[in-house]
Write a protein that holds these residues in place. Structure first.
Motif, PDB file in Angstrom:
ATOM      1  N   ILE A 187       0.850  -1.190   0.000  1.00  0.00           N
ATOM      2  CA  ILE A 187       0.000   0.000   0.000  1.00  0.00           C
ATOM      3  C   ILE A 187       0.883   1.237   0.000  1.00  0.00           C
ATOM      4  N   ASP A 188       0.720   2.099  -1.019  1.00  0.00           N
ATOM      5  CA  ASP A 188       1.531   3.310  -1.119  1.00  0.00           C
ATOM      6  C   ASP A 188       0.825   4.290  -2.054  1.00  0.00           C
ATOM      7  N   PRO A 189       0.827   5.596  -1.739  1.00  0.00           N
ATOM      8  CA  PRO A 189       0.182   6.573  -2.622  1.00  0.00           C
ATOM      9  C   PRO A 189       0.956   6.836  -3.904  1.00  0.00           C
ATOM     10  N   PHE A 232       5.778   0.986   7.535  1.00  0.00           N
ATOM     11  CA  PHE A 232       7.118   1.498   7.268  1.00  0.00           C
ATOM     12  C   PHE A 232       7.110   2.999   7.017  1.00  0.00           C
ATOM     13  N   ALA A 233       5.919   3.604   7.096  1.00  0.00           N
ATOM     14  CA  ALA A 233       5.792   5.029   6.809  1.00  0.00           C
ATOM     15  C   ALA A 233       5.911   5.889   8.056  1.00  0.00           C
ATOM     16  N   ALA A 237      -2.087   8.201  10.120  1.00  0.00           N
ATOM     17  CA  ALA A 237      -3.190   7.776   9.257  1.00  0.00           C
ATOM     18  C   ALA A 237      -2.973   6.365   8.724  1.00  0.00           C
ATOM     19  N   VAL A 238      -1.712   6.020   8.476  1.00  0.00           N
ATOM     20  CA  VAL A 238      -1.383   4.672   8.004  1.00  0.00           C
ATOM     21  C   VAL A 238      -1.720   3.654   9.078  1.00  0.00           C
ATOM     22  N   LEU A 254       5.014  -1.740  14.071  1.00  0.00           N
ATOM     23  CA  LEU A 254       5.404  -0.350  13.812  1.00  0.00           C
ATOM     24  C   LEU A 254       6.908  -0.279  13.581  1.00  0.00           C
ATOM     25  N   VAL A 255       7.294  -0.052  12.328  1.00  0.00           N
ATOM     26  CA  VAL A 255       8.709   0.033  11.965  1.00  0.00           C
ATOM     27  C   VAL A 255       9.106   1.472  11.672  1.00  0.00           C
TER      28      VAL A 255
END
Length: 337
Positions: A187-189, A232-233, A237-238, A254-255
Motif C-alpha cells: 500500500i503506497d500513494p 514502514f511510513a 493515518a497509516v 510499527l517500523v
C-alpha cells in the motif's frame, strides 16, 4: 597526524559539512575499516532536519552513516580475528553495557574515508556480493527482516500488508515472499512505488487513498483481513488504516519512526478481536546479517535493483536532498569515499 574526509552533522544547528578530521586509530578490541560504500537512509535525512535527535552522543557533532561496507585497514591491540584486506559489513550499532548505540547517530559512522568498529560489530562480506549491496544490508534489509521474522513472526501463507514501499518497505515485500507470506499486499500513494512493489513480488499493490481499499483487501484475503500489517511510513493515518483491515488476532508492527501519538479508535473492537500492536527497531545483527548474506550468496535474494545511484562523499548533501525530495524515487543512494 593523518587526515581524512568525513560528512559531519553539527546537531545544534543541523548543519552538514564535509570536513577534514583526524584519521582514527584503532584501540584495544577495535578495527579500522576503509569505507568502500555507505548507504544514505531516510533516518539520516531526519537527523539533519531535526525530526530525530541522538540520545547518547557525546559532544555536539557526529559523522553520519549507519550502513557501511569496506575492507579492514588495521587492527588494534588484542584483535586476532580480523586481518587487513578482509571485506566486511559493519553493524548498524553496538551494545555497550546493555545499552544500544546506533552508528552514525550516537557515535561516528561511515560517511567518511575510514570508520572504527568494535571487533565484534562487523561480519565478513563474501567476495561474490558487491560492496554497494553489502552496505545496505544493515538497516535497509536487516530491519524489515527482523520485523518480519522476529517481531511479526510471519508464518507461511499468512496474509500480510506493507504500508510504505520505500527504502525499507520494498525490501519487506521481497523478504515476505521469501518466507512464504501470501498474499503480500503493498500500500503506497506513489504509483512508482506500487509498480516497484509488484516487480519485487507483491501480489497486490493498492493506493492508500483508494476508497475501495478495505473491500479489496477483504477480497484478497477471503474476507479474513490481514494476519500482519507493517507500517514502514511512520504516519498516524497509516496506522489507523492498517488497524481497520487487521484480522482477528492480527498484529500491527510499527517500523517507521514518528513522534506522533498512536491512537486506537475502537478499543472495544481491538480487544474483542485480540489484536496486537508491536514496536520494532533494528535487528539482531549477529543473527540477521549472516542469514541475509547467505540468502544473497545462494541466489535467493538480489538487491542490485535497490541501488538507485552512487555519489562521491563530497556530494553527501546532494544525496540527502535527492532522497528527501524523492528525486528519481530512489530506494538507496550510495556514497563512495
Amino acid at each position: 597526524m593523518e587526515q581524512m574526509l568525513a560528512a559531519r552533522l553539527h546537531i545544534p544547528s543541523r548543519t552538514l559539512r564535509i570536513e577534514e578530521v583526524a584519521k582514527p586509530e584503532p584501540g584495544p578490541g577495535q578495527v579500522l575499516v576503509k569505507v568502500e560504500a555507505a548507504g544514505v537512509c531516510l533516518s539520516d535525512v531526519h537527523l539533519i532536519d531535526g525530526t530525530l535527535t541522538p540520545l547518547l552522543l557525546r559532544g555536539d557533532t557526529v559523522t553520519l552513516g549507519h550502513e557501511v561496507s569496506g575492507t579492514i585497514a588495521g587492527t588494534g591491540p588484542g584483535v586476532t580475528r580480523w586481518t587487513p584486506g578482509q571485506r566486511v559489513v559493519l553493524y548498524a550499532g553496538e551494545i555497550r553495557e546493555g545499552v544500544t548505540y546506533t552508528r552514525g547517530v550516537d557515535y561516528d559512522g561511515g560517511w567518511a574515508e575510514y570508520a572504527l568498529s568494535s571487533e565484534h560489530a562487523l561480519t565478513e562480506l563474501p567476495a561474490a556480493i558487491p560492496f554497494d549491496q553489502g552496505a545496505i544490508i544493515p538497516d535497509a534489509v536487516s530491519t524489515p527482516w527482523g520485523a518480519i521474522t522476529v517481531t511479526g513472526a510471519v508464518k507461511p501463507a499468512e496474509a500480510v500488508g506493507v504500508w510504505g514501499v520505500g527504502g525499507l518497505g520494498v525490501h519487506a515485500v521481497q523478504l515476505l515472499r521469501t518466507v512464504g507470506a501470501y498474499p503480500v499486499v503493498a500500500i503506497d500513494p506513489n504509483p512508482t512505488a506500487r509498480e516497484r512493489a509488484l516487480a519485487q513480488g507483491a501480489d497486490l499493490a493498492l493506493d492508500s487513498a483508494d476508497p475501495a481499499l478495505r473491500e479489496r483487501i477483504r477480497e484478497a484475503t477471503g474476507g479474513a483481513g490481514l494476519a500482519a500489517a507493517f507500517d514502514f511510513a511512520g504516519v498516524p493515518a497509516v496506522r489507523a488504516q492498517a488497524l481497520s483491515v487487521l484480522a482477528a488476532k492480527g498484529r500491527l508492527v510499527l517500523v517507521g519512526l514518528t513522534d506522533q501519538p498512536l491512537t486506537v479508535a475502537d478499543g472495544t473492537r481491538f480487544s474483542y478481536l485480540q489484536q496486537q500492536i508491536l514496536g520494532h527497531y533494528g535487528s539482531d545483527m549477529p543473527v540477521a546479517l549472516p542469514q541475509l548474506l547467505s540468502l544473497i550468496q545462494g541466489g535467493r535474494l538480489d538487491f542490485s535493483a535497490s541501488i538507485s545511484g552512487e555519489l562521491p562523499l563530497a556530494q553527501a548533501a546532494e544525496a540527502v536532498e535527492r532522497l528527501e525530495n524523492k528525486t528519481g524515487d530512489p530506494i538507496r543512494l550510495i556514497l563512495r569515499p
